[in-house]
Design a protein around this motif. Structure first.
Motif, PDB file in Angstrom:
ATOM      1  N   GLY A  93      78.573  65.427 132.493  1.00 48.74           N
ATOM      2  CA  GLY A  93      77.423  66.301 132.683  1.00 48.74           C
ATOM      3  C   GLY A  93      76.201  65.865 131.902  1.00 48.74           C
ATOM      4  O   GLY A  93      75.068  66.170 132.277  1.00 48.74           O
ATOM      5  N   HIS A  94      76.452  65.146 130.803  1.00 51.18           N
ATOM      6  CA  HIS A  94      75.343  64.625 129.993  1.00 51.18           C
ATOM      7  C   HIS A  94      75.563  63.143 129.737  1.00 51.18           C
ATOM      8  O   HIS A  94      76.651  62.716 129.341  1.00 51.18           O
ATOM      9  CB  HIS A  94      75.224  65.367 128.666  1.00 51.18           C
ATOM     10  N   LEU A  95      74.504  62.378 129.943  1.00 49.42           N
ATOM     11  CA  LEU A  95      74.493  60.949 129.651  1.00 49.42           C
ATOM     12  C   LEU A  95      73.521  60.752 128.491  1.00 49.42           C
ATOM     13  O   LEU A  95      72.332  61.036 128.618  1.00 49.42           O
ATOM     14  CB  LEU A  95      74.045  60.171 130.897  1.00 49.42           C
ATOM     15  N   LEU A  96      74.048  60.310 127.350  1.00 52.73           N
ATOM     16  CA  LEU A  96      73.211  60.111 126.175  1.00 52.73           C
ATOM     17  C   LEU A  96      72.731  58.667 126.100  1.00 52.73           C
ATOM     18  O   LEU A  96      73.509  57.733 126.319  1.00 52.73           O
ATOM     19  CB  LEU A  96      73.980  60.444 124.893  1.00 52.73           C
ATOM     20  N   VAL A  97      71.456  58.499 125.795  1.00 52.70           N
ATOM     21  CA  VAL A  97      70.869  57.181 125.583  1.00 52.70           C
ATOM     22  C   VAL A  97      70.280  57.184 124.179  1.00 52.70           C
ATOM     23  O   VAL A  97      69.352  57.958 123.892  1.00 52.70           O
ATOM     24  CB  VAL A  97      69.780  56.868 126.627  1.00 52.70           C
ATOM     25  N   ASP A  98      70.850  56.375 123.294  1.00 49.70           N
ATOM     26  CA  ASP A  98      70.457  56.378 121.879  1.00 49.70           C
ATOM     27  C   ASP A  98      70.525  57.788 121.297  1.00 49.70           C
ATOM     28  O   ASP A  98      69.665  58.214 120.522  1.00 49.70           O
ATOM     29  CB  ASP A  98      69.056  55.783 121.707  1.00 49.70           C
ATOM     30  N   GLY A  99      71.559  58.524 121.697  1.00 49.16           N
ATOM     31  CA  GLY A  99      71.802  59.854 121.161  1.00 49.16           C
ATOM     32  C   GLY A  99      71.037  60.984 121.804  1.00 49.16           C
ATOM     33  O   GLY A  99      71.227  62.147 121.444  1.00 49.16           O
ATOM     34  N   GLU A 111      72.390  69.960 140.180  1.00 48.56           N
ATOM     35  CA  GLU A 111      72.076  70.174 141.593  1.00 48.56           C
ATOM     36  C   GLU A 111      73.304  69.936 142.474  1.00 48.56           C
ATOM     37  O   GLU A 111      73.567  70.687 143.422  1.00 48.56           O
ATOM     38  CB  GLU A 111      70.938  69.250 142.028  1.00 48.56           C
ATOM     39  N   ARG A 112      74.054  68.911 142.136  1.00 50.92           N
ATOM     40  CA  ARG A 112      75.262  68.608 142.908  1.00 50.92           C
ATOM     41  C   ARG A 112      76.298  69.719 142.751  1.00 50.92           C
ATOM     42  O   ARG A 112      76.945  70.125 143.726  1.00 50.92           O
ATOM     43  CB  ARG A 112      75.843  67.267 142.450  1.00 50.92           C
ATOM     44  N   LEU A 113      76.475  70.223 141.553  1.00 50.65           N
ATOM     45  CA  LEU A 113      77.440  71.298 141.323  1.00 50.65           C
ATOM     46  C   LEU A 113      77.064  72.543 142.123  1.00 50.65           C
ATOM     47  O   LEU A 113      77.934  73.220 142.676  1.00 50.65           O
ATOM     48  CB  LEU A 113      77.518  71.633 139.836  1.00 50.65           C
ATOM     49  N   ALA A 114      75.783  72.851 142.169  1.00 55.94           N
ATOM     50  CA  ALA A 114      75.327  74.041 142.901  1.00 55.94           C
ATOM     51  C   ALA A 114      75.651  73.938 144.391  1.00 55.94           C
ATOM     52  O   ALA A 114      75.907  74.947 145.053  1.00 55.94           O
ATOM     53  CB  ALA A 114      73.827  74.231 142.689  1.00 55.94           C
ATOM     54  N   ARG A 115      75.662  72.717 144.912  1.00 60.45           N
ATOM     55  CA  ARG A 115      75.920  72.509 146.345  1.00 60.45           C
ATOM     56  C   ARG A 115      77.394  72.455 146.696  1.00 60.45           C
ATOM     57  O   ARG A 115      77.790  72.877 147.784  1.00 60.45           O
ATOM     58  CB  ARG A 115      75.278  71.189 146.810  1.00 60.45           C
ATOM     59  N   LEU A 145      78.498  74.182 131.997  1.00 65.32           N
ATOM     60  CA  LEU A 145      79.013  73.327 133.060  1.00 65.32           C
ATOM     61  C   LEU A 145      80.454  73.644 133.432  1.00 65.32           C
ATOM     62  O   LEU A 145      80.825  73.597 134.616  1.00 65.32           O
ATOM     63  CB  LEU A 145      78.922  71.853 132.633  1.00 65.32           C
ATOM     64  N   PHE A 146      81.295  73.954 132.444  1.00 60.98           N
ATOM     65  CA  PHE A 146      82.702  74.236 132.730  1.00 60.98           C
ATOM     66  C   PHE A 146      83.250  75.198 131.683  1.00 60.98           C
ATOM     67  O   PHE A 146      82.581  75.499 130.680  1.00 60.98           O
ATOM     68  CB  PHE A 146      83.531  72.952 132.790  1.00 60.98           C
ATOM     69  N   LEU A 189      81.990  67.124 138.857  1.00 60.21           N
ATOM     70  CA  LEU A 189      81.592  66.761 137.488  1.00 60.21           C
ATOM     71  C   LEU A 189      82.561  65.701 136.982  1.00 60.21           C
ATOM     72  O   LEU A 189      83.666  66.015 136.537  1.00 60.21           O
ATOM     73  CB  LEU A 189      81.622  67.995 136.589  1.00 60.21           C
ATOM     74  N   THR A 190      82.169  64.426 137.051  1.00 58.81           N
ATOM     75  CA  THR A 190      83.106  63.350 136.775  1.00 58.81           C
ATOM     76  C   THR A 190      82.564  62.347 135.762  1.00 58.81           C
ATOM     77  O   THR A 190      81.366  62.069 135.712  1.00 58.81           O
ATOM     78  CB  THR A 190      83.449  62.576 138.059  1.00 58.81           C
ATOM     79  N   LYS A 191      83.484  61.803 134.995  1.00 58.89           N
ATOM     80  CA  LYS A 191      83.150  60.716 134.082  1.00 58.89           C
ATOM     81  C   LYS A 191      82.799  59.449 134.864  1.00 58.89           C
ATOM     82  O   LYS A 191      81.967  58.652 134.434  1.00 58.89           O
ATOM     83  CB  LYS A 191      84.322  60.442 133.147  1.00 58.89           C
ATOM     84  N   SER A 192      83.448  59.268 136.015  1.00 56.29           N
ATOM     85  CA  SER A 192      83.243  58.037 136.780  1.00 56.29           C
ATOM     86  C   SER A 192      81.812  57.893 137.280  1.00 56.29           C
ATOM     87  O   SER A 192      81.260  56.788 137.289  1.00 56.29           O
ATOM     88  CB  SER A 192      84.212  57.981 137.970  1.00 56.29           C
TER      89      SER A 192
END
Length: 267
Positions: A93-99, A111-115, A145-146, A189-192
């Motif tokens: 659900g969250h992608l961190l870039v430099d924290g 948006e995808r979860l809502a659909r 998210l969950f 909601l996936t890690k992949s």
């Protein structure tokens, strides 16, 4: 060649005091390094050997911690080696870039979860209504998210978990039992998905992954090569896949073996 390593953390690379019971007898126990402290209490560990391997891996590949933990829970962890540029939290659900969380990525996910699945409020309400206070210790929502419950495993009825899994699947959600926590996570909601996005950004030509739970299955299937330890949900279910190696090692010994496999493949 750029190699991306996306690895689950809890019970894959790092272990709580309770999870350390999966390891060898006391007289053969390895030296441990504490990698997480919360409220002045040590929470998670890895072996000193694993810490050295992880430091080597940080120089050989793009290492991406990949966890169902919330951002706040993840940021308590102090892994050895170079600070990872990328991290995947909240099961993708969250992608961190430099924290720092990538706001655009999170918006795409929500948006995808809502659909594609039932709303969180419906699932949370069902879990709260059907769970017995005799064995539930906490009801929690993670990052909006969950949901997950903290339970007393000895008192938890297996039938309740199975019934919840069927109910949730019909609404586009997945149920996962990990230690003392029962997770209900939206299937989209996936890690992949987050791993693929980081692979795109880094130009990775080889993706490697590891994980022990049902919530790691999609990550393992999406990677070019994957490993799972001899403990956890996937091992208990006898889960196998053509590109995933089922390791015999359990506990922190599995963490060391996974890191060795990552290094061998990256080099």
């Amino acid at each position: 060649m750029t190699v991306l390593v996306a690895s689950d953390l809890d019970r894959t690379l790092i272990y709580s005091a309770a999870a350390l019971a999966l390891t060898m007898p006391d007289e053969r126990a390895p030296r441990l390094l504490c990698v997480e402290v919360h409220e002045s209490k040590p929470l998670s560990y890895m072996t000193e050997t694993a810490a050295g391997l992880l430091t080597e891996l940080g120089d050989a590949a793009v290492f991406v911690p990949t966890t169902t933990r919330t951002r706040k829970q993840y940021q308590r962890i102090q892994l050895p080696g170079p600070a990872p540029k990328y991290a995947i939290c909240a099961n993708g659900g969250h992608l961190l870039v430099d924290g720092v969380a990538d706001v655009q990525w999170h918006a795409q996910v929500t948006e995808r979860l809502a659909r594609e699945c039932a709303p969180l409020a419906e699932v949370r309400a069902h879990m709260t209504a059907t769970a017995d206070p005799a064995w539930v210790r906490k009801h929690r929502v993670a990052e909006d998210l969950f949901a997950y419950d903290v339970v007393e495993r000895a008192l938890l009825p297996e039938d309740w978990v199975k019934e919840l899994a069927v109910w949730a699947e019909n609404r586009g959600w997945t149920v996962s039992l990990q230690g003392r926590k029962i997770y209900a996570v939206p299937q989209p909601l996936t890690k992949s998905a987050a791993m693929r996005e980081i692979a795109r950004r880094t130009g990775a030509e080889l993706t490697l992954a590891a994980g022990d739970s049902l919530l790691d299955a999609d990550l393992l299937l999406a990677a070019d090569r994957g490993w799972r330890p001899g403990h956890g949900e996937l091992a208990d279910a006898g889960w196998v896949a053509p590109t995933t190696t089922a390791l015999p090692e359990r506990g922190v010994a599995a963490g060391e073996r996974i890191l060795r496999e990552f290094l061998r493949a990256a080099r």
